[in-house]
Design a protein around this motif. Structure first.
Motif, PDB file in Angstrom:
ATOM      1  N   THR A   6       0.839  -1.188   0.000  1.00  6.42           N
ATOM      2  CA  THR A   6       0.000   0.000   0.000  1.00  6.42           C
ATOM      3  C   THR A   6       0.873   1.237   0.000  1.00  6.42           C
ATOM      4  O   THR A   6       2.093   1.147   0.237  1.00  6.42           O
ATOM      5  CB  THR A   6      -0.951   0.016   1.219  1.00  6.42           C
ATOM      6  OG1 THR A   6      -1.887   1.087   1.072  1.00  6.42           O
ATOM      7  CG2 THR A   6      -0.199   0.179   2.528  1.00  6.42           C
ATOM      8  N   HIS A   7       0.294   2.363  -0.272  1.00  3.79           N
ATOM      9  CA  HIS A   7       0.927   3.646  -0.019  1.00  3.79           C
ATOM     10  C   HIS A   7      -0.173   4.681   0.158  1.00  3.79           C
ATOM     11  O   HIS A   7      -1.327   4.433  -0.172  1.00  3.79           O
ATOM     12  CB  HIS A   7       1.954   4.047  -1.084  1.00  3.79           C
ATOM     13  CG  HIS A   7       1.399   4.474  -2.391  1.00  3.79           C
ATOM     14  ND1 HIS A   7       1.095   3.602  -3.396  1.00  3.79           N
ATOM     15  CD2 HIS A   7       1.106   5.703  -2.861  1.00  3.79           C
ATOM     16  CE1 HIS A   7       0.651   4.258  -4.439  1.00  3.79           C
ATOM     17  NE2 HIS A   7       0.629   5.542  -4.145  1.00  3.79           N
ATOM     18  N   VAL A   8       0.211   5.825   0.718  1.00  5.05           N
ATOM     19  CA  VAL A   8      -0.758   6.874   1.019  1.00  5.05           C
ATOM     20  C   VAL A   8      -0.271   8.181   0.398  1.00  5.05           C
ATOM     21  O   VAL A   8       0.878   8.580   0.598  1.00  5.05           O
ATOM     22  CB  VAL A   8      -0.952   7.049   2.544  1.00  5.05           C
ATOM     23  CG1 VAL A   8      -2.016   8.099   2.831  1.00  5.05           C
ATOM     24  CG2 VAL A   8      -1.308   5.722   3.206  1.00  5.05           C
ATOM     25  N   LEU A   9      -1.173   8.812  -0.360  1.00  8.97           N
ATOM     26  CA  LEU A   9      -0.879  10.098  -0.971  1.00  8.97           C
ATOM     27  C   LEU A   9      -1.782  11.169  -0.369  1.00  8.97           C
ATOM     28  O   LEU A   9      -3.002  11.022  -0.345  1.00  8.97           O
ATOM     29  CB  LEU A   9      -1.097  10.018  -2.484  1.00  8.97           C
ATOM     30  CG  LEU A   9      -0.214   9.007  -3.207  1.00  8.97           C
ATOM     31  CD1 LEU A   9      -0.639   8.873  -4.652  1.00  8.97           C
ATOM     32  CD2 LEU A   9       1.240   9.412  -3.095  1.00  8.97           C
ATOM     33  N   ASP A  10      -1.183  12.222   0.133  1.00  6.35           N
ATOM     34  CA  ASP A  10      -1.878  13.367   0.728  1.00  6.35           C
ATOM     35  C   ASP A  10      -2.109  14.378  -0.395  1.00  6.35           C
ATOM     36  O   ASP A  10      -1.224  15.161  -0.730  1.00  6.35           O
ATOM     37  CB  ASP A  10      -1.020  13.939   1.850  1.00  6.35           C
ATOM     38  CG  ASP A  10      -1.523  15.244   2.426  1.00  6.35           C
ATOM     39  OD1 ASP A  10      -2.498  15.821   1.895  1.00  6.35           O
ATOM     40  OD2 ASP A  10      -0.916  15.714   3.406  1.00  6.35           O
ATOM     41  N   THR A  11      -3.285  14.351  -0.994  1.00  8.13           N
ATOM     42  CA  THR A  11      -3.544  15.253  -2.113  1.00  8.13           C
ATOM     43  C   THR A  11      -3.929  16.662  -1.653  1.00  8.13           C
ATOM     44  O   THR A  11      -3.963  17.579  -2.473  1.00  8.13           O
ATOM     45  CB  THR A  11      -4.608  14.682  -3.066  1.00  8.13           C
ATOM     46  OG1 THR A  11      -5.780  14.362  -2.340  1.00  8.13           O
ATOM     47  CG2 THR A  11      -4.081  13.442  -3.759  1.00  8.13           C
ATOM     48  N   ALA A  12      -4.193  16.840  -0.376  1.00  9.35           N
ATOM     49  CA  ALA A  12      -4.441  18.189   0.143  1.00  9.35           C
ATOM     50  C   ALA A  12      -3.156  19.011   0.116  1.00  9.35           C
ATOM     51  O   ALA A  12      -3.187  20.216  -0.108  1.00  9.35           O
ATOM     52  CB  ALA A  12      -5.003  18.139   1.557  1.00  9.35           C
ATOM     53  N   HIS A  13      -2.018  18.336   0.333  1.00  9.57           N
ATOM     54  CA  HIS A  13      -0.727  19.019   0.353  1.00  9.57           C
ATOM     55  C   HIS A  13       0.143  18.654  -0.845  1.00  9.57           C
ATOM     56  O   HIS A  13       1.256  19.170  -0.974  1.00  9.57           O
ATOM     57  CB  HIS A  13       0.020  18.687   1.648  1.00  9.57           C
ATOM     58  CG  HIS A  13      -0.675  19.189   2.866  1.00  9.57           C
ATOM     59  ND1 HIS A  13      -1.402  18.372   3.707  1.00  9.57           N
ATOM     60  CD2 HIS A  13      -0.779  20.445   3.371  1.00  9.57           C
ATOM     61  CE1 HIS A  13      -1.916  19.094   4.686  1.00  9.57           C
ATOM     62  NE2 HIS A  13      -1.559  20.354   4.510  1.00  9.57           N
ATOM     63  N   GLY A  14      -0.324  17.729  -1.680  1.00  7.83           N
ATOM     64  CA  GLY A  14       0.421  17.356  -2.876  1.00  7.83           C
ATOM     65  C   GLY A  14       1.705  16.611  -2.601  1.00  7.83           C
ATOM     66  O   GLY A  14       2.731  16.873  -3.228  1.00  7.83           O
ATOM     67  N   ARG A  15       1.658  15.648  -1.657  1.00  7.74           N
ATOM     68  CA  ARG A  15       2.875  14.911  -1.304  1.00  7.74           C
ATOM     69  C   ARG A  15       2.520  13.535  -0.741  1.00  7.74           C
ATOM     70  O   ARG A  15       1.373  13.298  -0.338  1.00  7.74           O
ATOM     71  CB  ARG A  15       3.692  15.701  -0.293  1.00  7.74           C
ATOM     72  CG  ARG A  15       2.970  15.923   1.017  1.00  7.74           C
ATOM     73  CD  ARG A  15       3.813  16.741   1.989  1.00  7.74           C
ATOM     74  NE  ARG A  15       3.085  16.964   3.232  1.00  7.74           N
ATOM     75  CZ  ARG A  15       3.006  18.120   3.841  1.00  7.74           C
ATOM     76  NH1 ARG A  15       3.593  19.188   3.355  1.00  7.74           N
ATOM     77  NH2 ARG A  15       2.338  18.235   4.979  1.00  7.74           N
ATOM     78  N   PRO A  16       3.510  12.650  -0.667  1.00  7.58           N
ATOM     79  CA  PRO A  16       3.271  11.379   0.018  1.00  7.58           C
ATOM     80  C   PRO A  16       2.972  11.654   1.495  1.00  7.58           C
ATOM     81  O   PRO A  16       3.473  12.632   2.071  1.00  7.58           O
ATOM     82  CB  PRO A  16       4.599  10.630  -0.130  1.00  7.58           C
ATOM     83  CG  PRO A  16       5.296  11.293  -1.268  1.00  7.58           C
ATOM     84  CD  PRO A  16       4.849  12.729  -1.250  1.00  7.58           C
ATOM     85  N   ALA A  17       2.181  10.803   2.096  1.00  9.33           N
ATOM     86  CA  ALA A  17       1.816  10.965   3.509  1.00  9.33           C
ATOM     87  C   ALA A  17       2.721  10.091   4.371  1.00  9.33           C
ATOM     88  O   ALA A  17       2.579   8.877   4.407  1.00  9.33           O
ATOM     89  CB  ALA A  17       0.352  10.602   3.714  1.00  9.33           C
ATOM     90  N   ALA A  18       3.675  10.715   5.038  1.00  9.26           N
ATOM     91  CA  ALA A  18       4.614  10.008   5.908  1.00  9.26           C
ATOM     92  C   ALA A  18       4.049   9.903   7.316  1.00  9.26           C
ATOM     93  O   ALA A  18       3.453  10.848   7.826  1.00  9.26           O
ATOM     94  CB  ALA A  18       5.949  10.739   5.943  1.00  9.26           C
ATOM     95  N   GLY A  19       4.228   8.744   7.933  1.00  9.68           N
ATOM     96  CA  GLY A  19       3.830   8.560   9.323  1.00  9.68           C
ATOM     97  C   GLY A  19       2.392   8.155   9.538  1.00  9.68           C
ATOM     98  O   GLY A  19       1.877   8.262  10.652  1.00  9.68           O
TER      99      GLY A  19
END
Length: 117
Positions: A6-19
């Motif tokens: 899996t992976h998570v993308l934070d599209t509110a900030h335009g970046r991968p979601a770390a943590g």
């Protein structure tokens, strides 16, 4: 042999979601069994597959992402209760010899997923 990732993308900030904390459950009838816990790295991915080889079996699973905690840690002002908090993606594995990539694309107000490779 197949694997689950899996992976998570934070599209509110335009970046991968770390943590982002993630839990993986096997689901049978009305019961769930916790199989793995992980957190995303700087690239928004887990350091290793959640399941692979003989540990990946045909069946039903749930991935639970602590998205609300992630956005709160980013300093995003969130209502109480949070609109998007714990995101659960329920999915099935029909052929455990294949790779199943189940990403989460998320904002504090929406999320989506798809089957990647």
């Amino acid at each position: 042999m197949g694997k689950l990732s899996t992976h998570v993308l934070d599209t509110a900030h335009g970046r991968p979601a770390a943590g982002v904390a993630i839990e993986l459950y096997a689901v049978e009838a009305d019961s769930r069994t916790l199989l793995a816990q992980a957190a995303t790295n700087a690239d928004g991915r887990c350091d290793a597959p959640l399941l692979e080889g003989s540990s990946l079996a045909a069946g039903r699973y749930e991935l639970v992402f602590a998205a609300g905690d992630y956005f709160a840690a980013q300093g995003v002002a969130l209502p109480e209760p949070r609109f998007v908090d714990r995101v659960t993606i329920a999915f099935g594995v029909a052929d455990p010899a294949q790779n199943y990539h189940v990403p989460l694309v998320v904002t504090p107000w929406s999320y989506s997923t798809y089957r990647g490779s």
